[in-house]
Design a protein around this motif. Structure first.
Motif, short mmCIF file in Angstrom:
data_model
loop_
_atom_site.label_atom_id
_atom_site.label_comp_id
_atom_site.label_asym_id
_atom_site.label_seq_id
_atom_site.Cartn_x
_atom_site.Cartn_y
_atom_site.Cartn_z
N VAL A 69 22.22 1.92 2.21
CA VAL A 69 21.26 1.44 3.20
C VAL A 69 20.06 2.35 3.16
O VAL A 69 20.16 3.57 3.41
CB VAL A 69 21.88 1.42 4.61
N VAL A 70 18.91 1.78 2.84
CA VAL A 70 17.67 2.57 2.75
C VAL A 70 17.00 2.63 4.12
O VAL A 70 16.50 3.68 4.54
CB VAL A 70 16.73 1.96 1.70
N ALA A 71 16.95 1.52 4.81
CA ALA A 71 16.36 1.48 6.14
C ALA A 71 17.10 0.42 6.93
O ALA A 71 17.59 -0.57 6.38
CB ALA A 71 14.87 1.15 6.06
N ALA A 72 17.18 0.65 8.24
CA ALA A 72 17.92 -0.30 9.08
C ALA A 72 17.44 -0.22 10.51
O ALA A 72 16.93 0.83 10.96
CB ALA A 72 19.42 -0.03 9.02
N GLY A 73 17.59 -1.30 11.21
CA GLY A 73 17.28 -1.33 12.61
C GLY A 73 18.34 -0.61 13.42
O GLY A 73 19.42 -0.26 12.91
N HIS B 193 0.81 -1.21 0.00
CA HIS B 193 0.00 0.00 0.00
C HIS B 193 0.85 1.26 0.00
O HIS B 193 0.53 2.26 0.65
CB HIS B 193 -0.96 0.03 1.20
N GLY B 194 1.98 1.16 -0.67
CA GLY B 194 2.81 2.34 -0.83
C GLY B 194 3.52 2.79 0.44
O GLY B 194 4.02 3.92 0.50
N ARG B 195 3.63 1.87 1.39
CA ARG B 195 4.29 2.25 2.64
C ARG B 195 5.33 1.19 3.00
O ARG B 195 5.05 0.00 2.92
CB ARG B 195 3.24 2.34 3.75
N ILE B 196 6.50 1.71 3.39
CA ILE B 196 7.57 0.82 3.86
C ILE B 196 7.65 0.97 5.37
O ILE B 196 8.12 2.00 5.88
CB ILE B 196 8.92 1.16 3.21
N PRO B 197 7.20 0.00 6.10
CA PRO B 197 7.26 0.11 7.56
C PRO B 197 8.71 0.01 8.05
O PRO B 197 9.59 -0.49 7.35
CB PRO B 197 6.43 -1.08 8.02
N PRO B 198 8.96 0.45 9.25
CA PRO B 198 10.31 0.33 9.80
C PRO B 198 10.64 -1.15 10.06
O PRO B 198 9.75 -1.98 10.24
CB PRO B 198 10.24 1.13 11.09
N PRO B 199 11.91 -1.48 10.05
CA PRO B 199 12.30 -2.89 10.32
C PRO B 199 11.85 -3.33 11.71
O PRO B 199 11.70 -2.50 12.61
CB PRO B 199 13.82 -2.88 10.18
N GLU C 165 6.62 -0.72 -7.46
CA GLU C 165 5.72 0.18 -6.74
C GLU C 165 6.47 1.23 -5.94
O GLU C 165 6.06 2.40 -5.87
CB GLU C 165 4.83 -0.66 -5.81
N PHE C 166 7.63 0.79 -5.35
CA PHE C 166 8.34 1.73 -4.47
C PHE C 166 9.52 2.41 -5.15
O PHE C 166 9.81 3.58 -4.88
CB PHE C 166 8.85 0.98 -3.22
N TRP C 167 10.21 1.68 -6.04
CA TRP C 167 11.47 2.24 -6.54
C TRP C 167 11.59 2.17 -8.06
O TRP C 167 12.70 2.10 -8.59
CB TRP C 167 12.65 1.51 -5.90
N GLN C 168 10.49 2.17 -8.75
CA GLN C 168 10.47 2.12 -10.21
C GLN C 168 11.26 0.92 -10.76
O GLN C 168 11.98 0.99 -11.75
CB GLN C 168 11.01 3.41 -10.84
N GLY C 169 11.17 -0.20 -10.06
CA GLY C 169 11.80 -1.44 -10.51
C GLY C 169 13.23 -1.64 -10.09
O GLY C 169 13.85 -2.64 -10.44
N GLU C 170 13.82 -0.68 -9.38
CA GLU C 170 15.22 -0.87 -8.93
C GLU C 170 15.26 -1.99 -7.90
O GLU C 170 14.50 -1.97 -6.92
CB GLU C 170 15.75 0.42 -8.33
N PRO C 171 16.17 -2.94 -8.07
CA PRO C 171 16.27 -4.06 -7.11
C PRO C 171 16.66 -3.56 -5.71
O PRO C 171 17.54 -2.69 -5.58
CB PRO C 171 17.34 -4.95 -7.70
N HIS C 172 16.01 -4.11 -4.69
CA HIS C 172 16.35 -3.84 -3.30
C HIS C 172 16.44 -5.19 -2.56
O HIS C 172 15.77 -6.17 -2.93
CB HIS C 172 15.30 -2.94 -2.65
N PHE C 173 17.23 -5.16 -1.53
CA PHE C 173 17.54 -6.42 -0.82
C PHE C 173 17.36 -6.23 0.68
O PHE C 173 17.72 -5.17 1.22
CB PHE C 173 18.96 -6.89 -1.12
N VAL C 174 16.84 -7.25 1.31
CA VAL C 174 16.66 -7.24 2.76
C VAL C 174 17.65 -8.21 3.39
O VAL C 174 17.79 -9.36 2.93
CB VAL C 174 15.21 -7.63 3.13
N TYR C 175 18.34 -7.72 4.43
CA TYR C 175 19.27 -8.56 5.19
C TYR C 175 18.78 -8.64 6.64
O TYR C 175 18.52 -7.62 7.27
CB TYR C 175 20.68 -7.99 5.16
N ALA C 176 18.67 -9.86 7.15
CA ALA C 176 18.29 -10.09 8.55
C ALA C 176 19.30 -11.08 9.14
O ALA C 176 19.49 -12.17 8.60
CB ALA C 176 16.88 -10.64 8.65
N GLY C 177 19.96 -10.66 10.22
CA GLY C 177 20.99 -11.53 10.76
C GLY C 177 21.27 -11.32 12.23
O GLY C 177 20.64 -10.49 12.89
#
Length: 447
Positions: free
Chosen positions: A84-88, A60-66, A133-145
């Motif tokens: 880094v776009v968003a991070a904990g 819904h066009g929203r990126i919640p915080p990690p 929807e969020f970045w005009q098709g630019e690849p983004h990656f999520v890291y959780a560790g």
């Protein structure tokens, strides 16, 4: 402990140690792999869950915080340029990894930055429709560790497992050494005592451990063997003493007669020699019977089928002097044996029975189950129960035997029993209402 036990103990211990090293090595490697796999699986399961849940919440066009957790405190969203776009709070502003998974693919990796602890993380690519929807098709990656657990850092797990394995091998080897020593100690004690036993002193016995194990049975068997050996040697010495005594008497008579002829010239030489011949004959008879007695073995030679009924009838018919002999035989009482030796047994029993009988001797040959049975019965005074085994001893002569046969050797019945035993049979005296009741039993011939 003496060298004998030490050498066995060392070989057993070294063998057990070698096997222990191999077994413990396999167990240690398997344990390390299992523990490492189990810990990594649990961590990656949690990091995947956190990464997937955060990606799933981007809508819904929203990126919640990690949403980091206590077990997965490091969460980042990184673009294709490594920004880094968003991070904990604990993830920092530098990418946790350079891994770029493809669409619909998740990578579990371990990153070890220089000078910092290693991180175990999951790298997931944001789906294409969300990227458009969020970045005009630019690849983004999520890291959780999360930081790598201390147990997996470096080679700690392997080191501690190897140390535990070494301690286990040492304990196992030491236990084997002690246990082997306790097992071999009574064996070595038995060996030492056996080395002290000589033919001059057979009274010593080996220590006999209590219980029913193999060593206890070994001690009992050794002592039983020593008992039999001592009894055999004692009987042999007694036999030698009796033989010496029996030969000494006729030899002394022979020597006396010859010396008398030498000392007194008036004595006729032919008369002196004639008086000496009975003593020489007695010595010859004793020696012949001793040789026969000594030649007997467990199995007689020259075996052939022997019809005991026919043998008994022939030997009884040959007894033309003395009290009459009445026979009662069955046909085909066949045994496998030495005809001459069996004939001598029957003859000796008949001669002995005629010597003690009053009016008649009865002899029979018949089948009795799987055995052939020869019974010789006289009507004389009989033999007391306490003397029934003594008459089969070499040179044993009862008062009645000495009176009726003063020149006998005392070897006849002993020789008869030895022949019976050599034919896997028996000869004994059994109860009878009158006279002596001799019973010879032999196995019947089969086939």
């Amino acid at each position: 402990m003496p060298f004998f036990s030490n050498s066995i103990q060392a070989r057993v211990t070294l063998t057990v140690a070698a096997v222990s090293v191999l077994v413990v090595a396999v167990i240690t490697v398997g344990f390390c792999l299992l523990v490492r796999h189990r810990i990594e699986a649990e961590i990656y399961q949690e990091t995947r869950r956190v990464a997937i849940e955060w990606i799933g919440s981007m809508e819904h066009g929203r990126i919640p915080p990690p949403t980091p957790t206590a077990r997965v405190p490091l969460v980042q969203l990184v673009d294709s340029r490594g920004q880094v776009v968003a991070a904990g709070p604990m993830a920092g502003d530098r990418p946790l990894s350079t891994v770029r998974p493809t669409e619909n693919h998740i990578d579990d990796v371990t990153e070890c930055p220089e000078g910092k602890p290693c991180i175990m993380l999951t790298a997931a690519r944001v789906p294409m429709f969300q990227s458009r929807e969020f970045w005009q098709g630019e690849p983004h990656f999520v890291y959780a560790g999360t930081d790598q657990p201390p147990a997996l850092r470096g080679q700690r797990l392997e080191l501690f497992s190897a140390l535990g394995g070494v301690l286990l091998v040492v304990l196992w080897t030491w236990t084997t050494w002690r246990a082997t020593g306790r097992i071999l100690h009574p064996i070595d004690t038995i060996r030492q005592r056996m080395s002290e036993i000589t033919a001059h002193d057979l009274s010593l016995r080996v220590p006999q451990p209590s219980g029913q194990d193999e060593i206890s049975r070994l001690g009992r068997t050794a002592n039983e063997t020593l008992d039999r050996l001592e009894s055999a040697v004692t009987r042999q010495r007694e036999f030698a003493a009796v033989v010496s005594h029996e030969l000494k008497c006729p030899l002394a008579g022979l020597r006396t007669g010859l010396e008398e002829a030498l000392l007194f010239p008036e004595i006729d030489a032919r008369e002196a020699i004639a008086r000496s011949l009975p003593a020489a004959d007695r010595m010859q008879r004793i020696i012949d019977e001793l040789l026969t007695f000594a030649r007997l073995r467990n199995t007689p030679s020259s075996l052939e089928p022997v019809d005991l009924g026919a043998l008994v009838r022939a030997e009884a018919a040959a007894r033309t002097t003395g009290v009459p002999v009445r026979t009662r035989t069955e046909p085909d009482v066949l045994v496998l044996g030495n005809r001459v030796q069996l004939a001598s047994v029957v003859t000796n029993l008949l001669v002995n029975a005629q010597r003690h009988a009053t009016r008649q001797v009865e002899v029979s040959a018949q089948r009795a189950g799987a055995q052939a049975q020869v019974v010789v019965q006289d009507d004389g005074e009989g033999i007391d129960e306490k003397d029934r085994e003594r008459v089969f001893e070499p040179f044993a002569r009862l008062e009645a035997g000495r009176r009726l046969d003063p020149h006998g050797s005392g070897l006849g019945l002993a020789l008869c029993r030895a022949i019976a035993v050599a034919h896997e049979g028996s000869l004994c005296l059994e109860d009878s209402p009158h006279g002596a009741h001799f019973v010879l039993r032999l196995p019947l011939m089969t086939g």
